[in-house]
Design a protein around this motif. Sequence first.
Motif, PDB file in Angstrom:
ATOM      1  N   ASN B 203      41.362  37.497  -4.685  1.00 16.56           N
ATOM      2  CA  ASN B 203      41.356  39.002  -4.411  1.00 16.56           C
ATOM      3  C   ASN B 203      42.359  39.510  -5.346  1.00 16.56           C
ATOM      4  O   ASN B 203      42.071  40.626  -6.007  1.00 16.56           O
ATOM      5  CB  ASN B 203      41.224  39.688  -3.066  1.00 16.56           C
ATOM      6  N   ALA B 204      43.499  39.201  -5.360  1.00 17.58           N
ATOM      7  CA  ALA B 204      44.695  39.870  -6.117  1.00 17.58           C
ATOM      8  C   ALA B 204      44.249  39.636  -7.439  1.00 17.58           C
ATOM      9  O   ALA B 204      44.501  40.477  -8.467  1.00 17.58           O
ATOM     10  CB  ALA B 204      45.843  39.216  -5.747  1.00 17.58           C
ATOM     11  N   LYS B 205      43.866  38.386  -7.836  1.00 17.68           N
ATOM     12  CA  LYS B 205      43.594  38.139  -9.275  1.00 17.68           C
ATOM     13  C   LYS B 205      42.446  38.833  -9.878  1.00 17.68           C
ATOM     14  O   LYS B 205      42.526  39.412 -10.951  1.00 17.68           O
ATOM     15  CB  LYS B 205      43.305  36.681  -9.595  1.00 17.68           C
ATOM     16  N   LEU B 206      41.306  39.070  -8.937  1.00 12.09           N
ATOM     17  CA  LEU B 206      40.049  39.787  -9.480  1.00 12.09           C
ATOM     18  C   LEU B 206      40.564  41.063  -9.659  1.00 12.09           C
ATOM     19  O   LEU B 206      39.968  42.113 -10.547  1.00 12.09           O
ATOM     20  CB  LEU B 206      39.163  39.862  -8.328  1.00 12.09           C
ATOM     21  N   LYS B 207      41.475  41.929  -8.754  1.00  6.41           N
ATOM     22  CA  LYS B 207      41.808  43.244  -8.484  1.00  6.41           C
ATOM     23  C   LYS B 207      42.730  43.602 -10.222  1.00  6.41           C
ATOM     24  O   LYS B 207      42.403  44.496 -10.845  1.00  6.41           O
ATOM     25  CB  LYS B 207      42.558  43.733  -7.524  1.00  6.41           C
TER      26      LYS B 207
END
Lengths: 271, 454
Positions: B203-207
């Motif tokens: 999630n962090a990478k996608l955001k």
Amino acid sequence: MPGVLFFAFFAVVPMGLAFYLSFTSWDGLGDPTPVGLDNWRKLIDDDRMVQSLWLTVLLTAASWVFQTVIALLLGVWAAGRQRNRAVLSAIFFVPFLLSSTAIALLFYALLDPNFGIIRENILGSSSGAFLAIVFVGGWQFIPFHTLIYQGGARQIPEVLYQAAAIDGAGRYRQFFSITLPQLRHTVTTSTVLMVVGSLTYFETVLILTKGGPGTDTAILPYLMYEAGFKSYDFGYASAIASFLVLVATGLSLILVRLTGFGGMRSTREGM
Amino acid sequence: MESNNGRSNDGQPTGGGLSSRTFSRRWVLGAGATTLLATGLTACGSDDGPGGSGGTIDAFVYGDDAVKVQQAAVERFNKSAAGKSAKGKVKLVRIPGADYTSKLRTAMGSPSAPDVFFNWGGGSIKAYQEAKQLVDLTDTIEGDPVLKSGFLPSVLAAGELGGRNYGIPMRGMQPVILFYNKSVFAEHKLQPPTTWDQLQDINAKLKKAKITPFALGGADTWTELMWLEYLVDRIGGPEVFAKIQEGDASAWGDPAVLKAAETVKELIDDGAFGSKFSSVSYVNGGAPAVFAKGKAAMHLMGSWEYSTQLGKFPSFAKNNLGWCAFPTVEGGTGDIRNVVGNPTNYWSVNTRASNKDAAIAFLKDCASETYAKALVANGDIPTTSNAAKLLDASPNPEFAKFQYGMVEKAPSFTLSWDQALGADIATPMLTEINKLFVGKSSPSQFVSALKELK
């Protein structure tokens, strides 16, 4: 007589049945079980009822302001004799001819956050969803009320305006001193229709918001539908329905009282 | 269950989804309503003749695209020796999805009730069982080797009420699966998550890359329900909901429910579903499109997502659609192999059926290989125990085998909550779930509200 029979058969009897069901517990299968006042007690204790009643009042008030202001101005304008006004009025009347369901589906598509015209989180936010319902209802019903006001405005005798013009009254003065007072019974008629209409406002809520987000647009008719056709608690749904009938009847009576029973009298008295 | 409203996989409900979800959630989007054959309830003729033989059997079925499998079965049965010896002909009455549960309820409360009807098992038929309108099929199944060993045990069990069987599986399985967009994952060098920590890392990478981690059609509450179903399972195991399903409302107070609700709130606050999810709909194709176009990287959805994408975005479905199990949660007791969703749909028999023998003979056809093959050809995964060898013929064997393996190996298969509970509890439950997701109630308020549901 036939009128009375029809009304009895198609309105009074079903209402009586719903009232009877409100004292029973029934899930749609088998026979209703009498439970006395349980459903009515539940209605009084239900937090959602309080919110729902408040939402219903708020929706009615907001719709009234939005629709009355616009419909009155448009109606007075359309009462003029110019030919183009007749054509424009006819075009403008079209939304009222569409079904509520079709209109709600249309706006549901227009408000889609990914593919619509307004790409914001409207139906998913409390105030946005509420305003959307007020707007869509207005879009549909303003034409109808415009028609009522147009009829009312056309009834106002031309001599009043001629006299006012001689006395030097301008357009605004004429509107506020002649048109508005002369339209007061039209306002009453239109208001009663709007209020009762708001109390039975359902399809738009079902399609646009399903009462959401959370319970923030679950007005009384939607709550009744949910109790009856989602929870299959027909006893409670009937109690809500009976309550709605009482509220609607009470409101209509109050409105008529407040504005006097003069609706039937000519506004031209004393002329 | 409008939840039911949308899943014949319900939903409108219910998957119902109906309605509201309620029900079949096997919407091939855009394909408008299925053709209605005479829907009205006029077409029923169950005469109450006690145990009479002969006569037509009316079968109510959820009218989506999968109905052709049942139609073929009806035609086969009416010509078969079994049909002739039972002296009964079956007539299929298709009811358009969104109306299914309320139409069925109305019909079952009237003199012209169907003899056989489609349902989601569990709570979706509880009211009928309580009204003594369902034939108990437990002994029939026990006494018939074809039925007894013909279906996956977890699937038969999922439709039970109080340990008794009232239904025969008649459609494909619809487990909820975590789908992901392979090209987005490849571009950002991501692997499908198996633990919650990995998921948060993704999630962090996608955001950072300005991609919404999950598509979510929050305008349809049953999509939100799926998150809670899996989180409660992974945190506290299947026993938590099993207690609730047995009628113990205090079980909503289990710490796993609160933890799941808190996890949902963290996801929302963290932007895992984007900022507009509460006005995005699944049913109108909004959420699937966001997912297919790469604006969102993952989508938690019933297995019908595959057919939905195949209908709307065929090249995405064939080339870029990936799938995996819902990850485990650190410290949680739930097995990653546990599944939630709709095991299948069932046929149940009305106690007032004029020709029970013929009705049961017709139900037995659902365990046949011919029937299973027809399901496979339609892209569905049969719940029969010998279906594995048929799956090569599926339009997408890889996905079919993944699903079948998932259900076959599942230590537990939890029926969608809104189907497992009666409508009187499921409806307010869905409302509370929606309030949690839109921030109208906190996780602890959510739990207290659920404990009140009786």
